[in-house]
Design an enzyme around this catalytic site. Structure first.
Site, short mmCIF file in Angstrom:
data_model
loop_
_atom_site.label_atom_id
_atom_site.label_comp_id
_atom_site.label_asym_id
_atom_site.label_seq_id
_atom_site.Cartn_x
_atom_site.Cartn_y
_atom_site.Cartn_z
NE ARG A 1 -3.63 -2.35 0.47
CZ ARG A 1 -3.48 -3.55 -0.13
NH1 ARG A 1 -2.33 -3.70 -0.65
NH2 ARG A 1 -4.29 -4.54 0.27
CB SER B 1 -9.27 -1.05 3.73
OG SER B 1 -9.77 -2.41 3.16
CD GLU C 1 -5.62 0.82 2.53
OE1 GLU C 1 -6.33 0.63 1.24
OE2 GLU C 1 -5.42 -0.12 3.35
#
Length: 339
Positions: free
Chosen positions: A164, A236, A332
């Site tokens: 990520r 998320s 995130e």
């Protein structure tokens, strides 16, 4: 190119937060991006580049220019015996692009089906799901430097992809407008059904193809995740933490049901959703925000929610996980500075 003032962003962020920006522009070509960046009105104005607003948390109004690259071009830039190269504009909705590729039998992106966002945002986050990451298919990323207006192209190695993560979240953060991404896809793909949920869903399908994988994953995601059109969310909210394998194994000794996933050498990935659920947050609601009852990784925003409320809940969750497990979980989503 239309440039709007005092733009309402409520429908342009999937959390549905009622915020505004001073200026808003949707350049639909490389030339328009450069023209916008050279506009003297915006030389010293803060700039924020967004896709579909699916991975952003506005902590108040944005005092500056929000740029949404709306480049919709798509072309075949090359072909070899076993693969094809597709150059896609930054403004194309990601899942539409995945569907377009799968419909033509070109494999590599099907496991990333139904991830919200645009093509231009995919390398920033190095989006991933169900055993795949977008870095495995990206050949190059083209962008315009916000300060110099120069057009640059990075190959895969230059992008410094990680879990990520990418160069666009570090050295190039707030410094570029991504315009095109080129992907390398398999002409005769071998489906990846290594992820347990996917293999179980396809257990009754003989010789599943990439279309079967895409359908299985879209079905799974629709069952587990809330629709932003119904309930505000940014997908998320937290990354799965990566910790030393020895610590992960000790944790599983205490909690035998814990599923661990390999990360880099001697490190394991721990599901953040499991950590959050163990701390009792799954399904809770506090004021206008909460945690989704089917997926603890997803924070939800109800009507009237503010960025501050969401951040307060996120910090509460982070502290609880740290206190119980001594594990830091990282957000995130991209959080804008408050006005």
């Amino acid at each position: 190119m239309q440039i709007e003032r005092d733009k309402d962003l409520k429908r342009l962020n999937t959390l549905g937060l009622g915020v505004k920006c001073d200026w808003y522009a949707q350049p639909s070509s490389l030339d328009e991006v450069i023209t916008l960046l050279k506009d003297k009105r915006f030389t010293s104005v803060p700039k924020l580049v967004t896709g579909s607003g699916s991975n952003i948390l506005y902590n108040g109004d944005f005092k500056g220019l929000v740029i949404h690259p709306d480049i919709m071009e798509i072309s075949i830039s090359g072909k070899e015996s076993d693969c094809i190269y597709i150059k896609a504009g930054a403004g194309i909705e990601w899942d539409n692009f995945v569907e377009w590729c799968v419909d033509r039998g070109w494999g590599g992106l099907e496991n990333l089906s139904l991830i919200p966002g645009c093509v231009g945002a995919s390398p920033v986050q190095n989006i991933g799901a169900y055993g795949c990451e977008v870095k495995d298919t990206i050949v190059s990323v083209e962008y315009v430097d916000i300060k110099t207006c120069e057009v640059n192209t990075l190959n895969t190695d230059d992008c410094k992809f990680g879990y990520r993560d990418s160069i666009f979240k570090h050295e190039l953060k707030d410094r570029c407008v991504i315009t095109f991404v080129t992907f390398k896809l398999a002409i005769n793909p071998v489906p990846n059904i290594s992820y347990k949920d996917v293999s179980e869903r396809l257990s009754q399908v003989r010789n599943p193809g990439i279309a079967d994988v895409r359908k299985a994953i879209t079905d799974i995601r629709r069952e587990k995740l809330p629709d932003p059109a119904v309930t505000g969310n940014a997908g998320s909210f937290f990354k799965n933490p990566v910790i030393p394998e020895t610590d992960a194994l000790k944790l599983r000794e205490e909690y035998p049901s814990l599923k661990l996933f390999p990360a880099s050498e001697s490190y394991s990935k721990v599901p953040a959703a499991w950590l959050i659920e163990q701390c009792g947050f799954k399904g809770i609601r506090e004021g206008n925000v909460g945690v989704h009852p089917n997926q603890a990784l997803v924070l939800v925003a109800f009507e009237g929610a503010t960025g501050e409320e969401i951040l307060m809940l996120a910090q509460k969750i982070k502290r609880a996980v740290k206190t119980r497990f001594n594990i830091d979980i990282e957000m995130e989503v991209n959080v804008t500075a408050s006005s």
